[in-house]
Design an enzyme around this catalytic site. Sequence first.
Site, PDB file in Angstrom:
ATOM      1  CB  ILE A  51      -2.707  -3.175 -58.505  1.00 13.68           C
ATOM      2  CG1 ILE A  51      -1.759  -2.256 -59.291  1.00 13.68           C
ATOM      3  CG2 ILE A  51      -2.029  -3.631 -57.208  1.00 13.68           C
ATOM      4  CD1 ILE A  51      -1.448  -0.941 -58.578  1.00 13.68           C
ATOM      5  CB  CYS A  52      -7.379  -5.627 -57.374  1.00 17.74           C
ATOM      6  SG  CYS A  52      -7.461  -4.090 -56.423  1.00 17.74           S
ATOM      7  CB  THR A  53      -6.508  -8.580 -61.764  1.00 13.66           C
ATOM      8  OG1 THR A  53      -7.826  -8.021 -61.851  1.00 13.66           O
ATOM      9  CG2 THR A  53      -6.448  -9.883 -62.543  1.00 13.66           C
ATOM     10  CG  LEU A  56      -7.589 -11.296 -55.074  1.00 10.61           C
ATOM     11  CD1 LEU A  56      -6.958 -10.057 -54.495  1.00 10.61           C
ATOM     12  CD2 LEU A  56      -9.075 -11.123 -55.225  1.00 10.61           C
TER      13      LEU A  56
END
Length: 159
Positions: A51-53, A56
């Site tokens: 999710i973070c990838t 960002l």
Amino acid sequence: MTGSASTGAVEVGSPAPDFTLKNQHGQDVTLSQLRGRNVVVLFYPFAFSGICTGELCEIRDNLSAFNDADAEVLAISCDPMFSLRAWSDQDGYTFSLLSDFWPHGEVARAYGIFQEGPGAAARGTYVIDREGVVRWKIENGLGDARELNGYLQALQSLG
């Protein structure tokens, strides 16, 4: 972190807690030194996670919208600087990835979103105006992705 910061949640209309953290290149970045520009402070739990990838990469792919709003993006996690550098190099992030590694989560705590169990920040985004005041925020849990359009609209409203 430098300066005084209150503990607990940051409210819209209040001054953003100041901090100094190292970016993925080992350079100090201080929030208050960015006065005169809009700033998006974006906390995320873990480098290299799915999710973070996704979040960002979406910012990376729409960075011109932040530039058009004269906004600096500061993405913060509790990961060590060296991990952030490797992730930045791998995925081509040209905005600052800041390490809140030590004292562990101190800035996330100042913003009221540090999660003790996993030892990571929840997904908090704060749009800060040119005077250092929080004008918009969203705070999601670890597994709840944010919608990019929300903070882009908030930036546009600042003019």
